[in-house]
Write a protein that holds these residues in place. Structure first.
Motif, PDB file in Angstrom:
ATOM      1  N   THR A 257       0.839  -1.201   0.000  1.00 45.10           N
ATOM      2  CA  THR A 257       0.000   0.000   0.000  1.00 45.10           C
ATOM      3  C   THR A 257       0.872   1.248   0.000  1.00 45.10           C
ATOM      4  OG1 THR A 257      -0.104   0.273   2.413  1.00 45.10           O
ATOM      5  CG2 THR A 257      -1.651  -1.280   1.418  1.00 45.10           C
ATOM      6  N   SER A 258       0.276   2.373  -0.346  1.00 42.09           N
ATOM      7  CA  SER A 258       1.012   3.624  -0.438  1.00 42.09           C
ATOM      8  C   SER A 258       1.477   4.144   0.916  1.00 42.09           C
ATOM      9  CB  SER A 258       0.143   4.693  -1.126  1.00 42.09           C
ATOM     10  OG  SER A 258      -1.120   4.806  -0.487  1.00 42.09           O
ATOM     11  N   ASN A 259       0.929   3.601   2.008  1.00 39.35           N
ATOM     12  CA  ASN A 259       1.390   4.032   3.346  1.00 39.35           C
ATOM     13  C   ASN A 259       2.310   3.002   3.997  1.00 39.35           C
ATOM     14  OD1 ASN A 259      -0.460   2.055   3.968  1.00 39.35           O
ATOM     15  ND2 ASN A 259      -1.617   3.284   5.442  1.00 39.35           N
ATOM     16  N   GLY A 260       2.884   2.114   3.176  1.00 38.52           N
ATOM     17  CA  GLY A 260       3.942   1.233   3.674  1.00 38.52           C
ATOM     18  C   GLY A 260       3.533  -0.134   4.162  1.00 38.52           C
TER      19      GLY A 260
ATOM     20  N   GLN B 178      -9.789 -27.233  -8.680  1.00 35.65           N
ATOM     21  CA  GLN B 178     -10.171 -27.703 -10.017  1.00 35.65           C
ATOM     22  C   GLN B 178     -11.688 -27.722 -10.170  1.00 35.65           C
ATOM     23  OE1 GLN B 178      -8.497 -31.178 -11.749  1.00 35.65           O
ATOM     24  NE2 GLN B 178      -6.384 -30.695 -11.193  1.00 35.65           N
ATOM     25  N   GLY B 179     -12.142 -27.115 -11.272  1.00 35.75           N
ATOM     26  CA  GLY B 179     -13.565 -27.176 -11.596  1.00 35.75           C
ATOM     27  C   GLY B 179     -14.438 -26.168 -10.891  1.00 35.75           C
ATOM     28  N   ASN B 180     -13.913 -25.439  -9.928  1.00 34.01           N
ATOM     29  CA  ASN B 180     -14.693 -24.429  -9.202  1.00 34.01           C
ATOM     30  C   ASN B 180     -13.827 -23.207  -8.940  1.00 34.01           C
ATOM     31  OD1 ASN B 180     -17.361 -25.799  -8.511  1.00 34.01           O
ATOM     32  ND2 ASN B 180     -15.898 -27.285  -7.702  1.00 34.01           N
ATOM     33  N   TRP B 181     -14.468 -22.063  -8.873  1.00 31.91           N
ATOM     34  CA  TRP B 181     -13.742 -20.831  -8.605  1.00 31.91           C
ATOM     35  C   TRP B 181     -13.244 -20.802  -7.172  1.00 31.91           C
ATOM     36  CZ3 TRP B 181     -12.152 -17.870 -12.404  1.00 31.91           C
ATOM     37  CH2 TRP B 181     -12.852 -17.897 -13.622  1.00 31.91           C
ATOM     38  N   GLY B 182     -12.004 -20.380  -7.011  1.00 33.90           N
ATOM     39  CA  GLY B 182     -11.412 -20.240  -5.688  1.00 33.90           C
ATOM     40  C   GLY B 182     -10.938 -18.815  -5.465  1.00 33.90           C
ATOM     41  N   HIS B 183     -11.047 -18.340  -4.238  1.00 34.43           N
ATOM     42  CA  HIS B 183     -10.548 -17.017  -3.873  1.00 34.43           C
ATOM     43  C   HIS B 183      -9.241 -17.202  -3.102  1.00 34.43           C
ATOM     44  CE1 HIS B 183     -14.798 -16.150  -4.684  1.00 34.43           C
ATOM     45  NE2 HIS B 183     -14.393 -14.930  -4.976  1.00 34.43           N
ATOM     46  N   TYR B 184      -8.139 -16.846  -3.752  1.00 36.26           N
ATOM     47  CA  TYR B 184      -6.822 -17.039  -3.160  1.00 36.26           C
ATOM     48  C   TYR B 184      -6.400 -15.756  -2.460  1.00 36.26           C
ATOM     49  CZ  TYR B 184      -6.701 -21.346  -5.822  1.00 36.26           C
ATOM     50  OH  TYR B 184      -6.989 -22.600  -6.322  1.00 36.26           O
ATOM     51  N   ARG B 185      -6.311 -15.850  -1.153  1.00 31.69           N
ATOM     52  CA  ARG B 185      -6.057 -14.665  -0.329  1.00 31.69           C
ATOM     53  C   ARG B 185      -4.618 -14.202  -0.428  1.00 31.69           C
ATOM     54  NH1 ARG B 185      -4.436 -14.264   4.986  1.00 31.69           N
ATOM     55  NH2 ARG B 185      -5.014 -12.342   6.072  1.00 31.69           N
ATOM     56  N   VAL B 186      -4.446 -12.922  -0.746  1.00 33.32           N
ATOM     57  CA  VAL B 186      -3.122 -12.318  -0.835  1.00 33.32           C
ATOM     58  C   VAL B 186      -2.698 -11.785   0.527  1.00 33.32           C
ATOM     59  CG1 VAL B 186      -1.720 -10.555  -1.973  1.00 33.32           C
ATOM     60  CG2 VAL B 186      -3.565 -11.702  -3.228  1.00 33.32           C
ATOM     61  N   GLY B 187      -3.597 -11.047   1.186  1.00 32.61           N
ATOM     62  CA  GLY B 187      -3.296 -10.479   2.492  1.00 32.61           C
ATOM     63  C   GLY B 187      -4.297  -9.408   2.862  1.00 32.61           C
ATOM     64  N   ASP B 188      -4.062  -8.775   4.003  1.00 33.34           N
ATOM     65  CA  ASP B 188      -4.952  -7.736   4.528  1.00 33.34           C
ATOM     66  C   ASP B 188      -4.242  -6.388   4.556  1.00 33.34           C
ATOM     67  OD1 ASP B 188      -6.636  -9.868   4.962  1.00 33.34           O
ATOM     68  OD2 ASP B 188      -6.387  -9.882   7.143  1.00 33.34           O
ATOM     69  N   PHE B 189      -5.039  -5.328   4.554  1.00 32.21           N
ATOM     70  CA  PHE B 189      -4.503  -3.987   4.784  1.00 32.21           C
ATOM     71  C   PHE B 189      -5.507  -3.196   5.617  1.00 32.21           C
ATOM     72  CE2 PHE B 189      -6.904  -3.740   0.837  1.00 32.21           C
ATOM     73  CZ  PHE B 189      -7.569  -2.528   0.909  1.00 32.21           C
ATOM     74  N   VAL B 190      -4.997  -2.219   6.351  1.00 29.14           N
ATOM     75  CA  VAL B 190      -5.810  -1.442   7.280  1.00 29.14           C
ATOM     76  C   VAL B 190      -5.893   0.003   6.805  1.00 29.14           C
ATOM     77  CG1 VAL B 190      -6.051  -0.628   9.662  1.00 29.14           C
ATOM     78  CG2 VAL B 190      -5.155  -2.929   9.207  1.00 29.14           C
TER      79      VAL B 190
END
Length: 285
Positions: free
Chosen positions: A213-216, A228-240
């Motif tokens: 993020t722009s604030n570090g 396989q065969g279904n959509w998955g949400h692959y988590r990158v991380g969180d920001f505040v």
């Protein structure tokens, strides 16, 4: 008793039943003061009770408490209108719909129950290795994408996907995800089918996801693609977000750059940003 109190005990001309107060006798302002403490779906249900409740449900101060703190920014940037030209209920209703911006490559909407902000970024807004080369990628129409198009990777040695977003988020904690699927979906005889014949290479090395993020703030994760065969949400991380009403710039990426093997058979739809508290709602996106 005074005349006002005794009138409640008067009987009708037939003398069979006393006159009693009902919901129509409650002042509209009092009803509105109660509605402002309820969730939007509850307000909409009670608006159907009678004319008094319906009128109370239209009060600006009822809906202003449900709108995110940056609603004026959203009305101006996303809806292209002045916040003063719309009622607060109309603003809420319109922001709950998927609203496109930046040439239709991004969408923002409010969760109808909570008024929290969600943002989606189409793959078309991302920088992707070889995306314009048909030897590697196909662009496929899909009802399963909120952008109606997905990118399908046939085969590649080096994969890098990078995106950026500058947006004014309300204060809170947000999570960022890549929406991916192993296999190519189609419809046969009206039923969903997924061809996974070209899926390969994702079990050799993990995919690396990064967020800054722009604030570090920085976050990263690694995982093997497995959905396989279904959509998955692959988590990158969180920001505040601490400073509301201040634009924040996000940079995010996914990479699998081990050139000792090819990889392919994956669909890329979009990047999703939503409040971290919505973990149980992921399937809705």
């Amino acid at each position: 008793m005074g005349a006002g109190s005794s009138s409640l005990a008067l009987e009708s001309e037939g003398g069979s039943s006393p006159l009693r107060p009902n919901l129509d006798d409650i002042p509209e302002s009092s009803v509105a003061s109660i509605l402002m403490h309820l969730d939007p779906p509850e307000i909409c249900k009670l608006a159907k009770v009678n004319k008094t409740f319906h009128g109370a449900s239209l009060a600006d101060f009822v809906w202003e408490t449900k709108l995110p703190s940056n609603y004026k920014y959203l009305v101006e940037k996303i809806l292209g209108q002045s916040p003063e030209s719309l009622s607060k209920k109309e603003i809420y209703a319109r922001l709950c719909q998927p609203n496109c911006f930046e040439d239709g490559t991004k969408q923002v909407w409010l969760d109808k129950s909570s008024g929290k902000i969600c943002v989606a970024v189409s793959y078309k807004a991302l920088r992707i290795t070889g995306i314009d080369d048909r030897r590697y990628w196909n662009h496929i129409s899909s009802e399963e994408s909120r952008f109606n198009t997905i990118a399908y990777l046939q085969q590649i040695w080096w994969l890098e996907v990078v995106g950026e977003l500058e947006f004014e988020f309300p204060a809170g904690t947000y999570s960022l995800f890549f929406k991916l699927q192993l296999g190519k979906t189609s419809k046969k005889f009206g039923r969903r089918a997924c061809n996974v014949d070209q899926v390969h290479g994702w079990g050799a090395k993990p995919v690396r996801f990064q967020l800054s993020t722009s604030n570090g703030q920085q976050a990263s994760s690694e995982c093997y693609l497995h959905q396989q065969g279904n959509w998955g949400h692959y988590r990158v991380g969180d920001f505040v977000v601490d400073n509301k009403n201040t634009p924040m710039k996000l940079k995010f990426s996914m990479m699998q750059i081990d050139c000792t093997h090819t990889k392919g058979g994956v669909c890329l739809d979009s990047v999703l940003i939503r409040p971290s508290e919505f973990r149980e709602k992921l399937k809705q996106f």
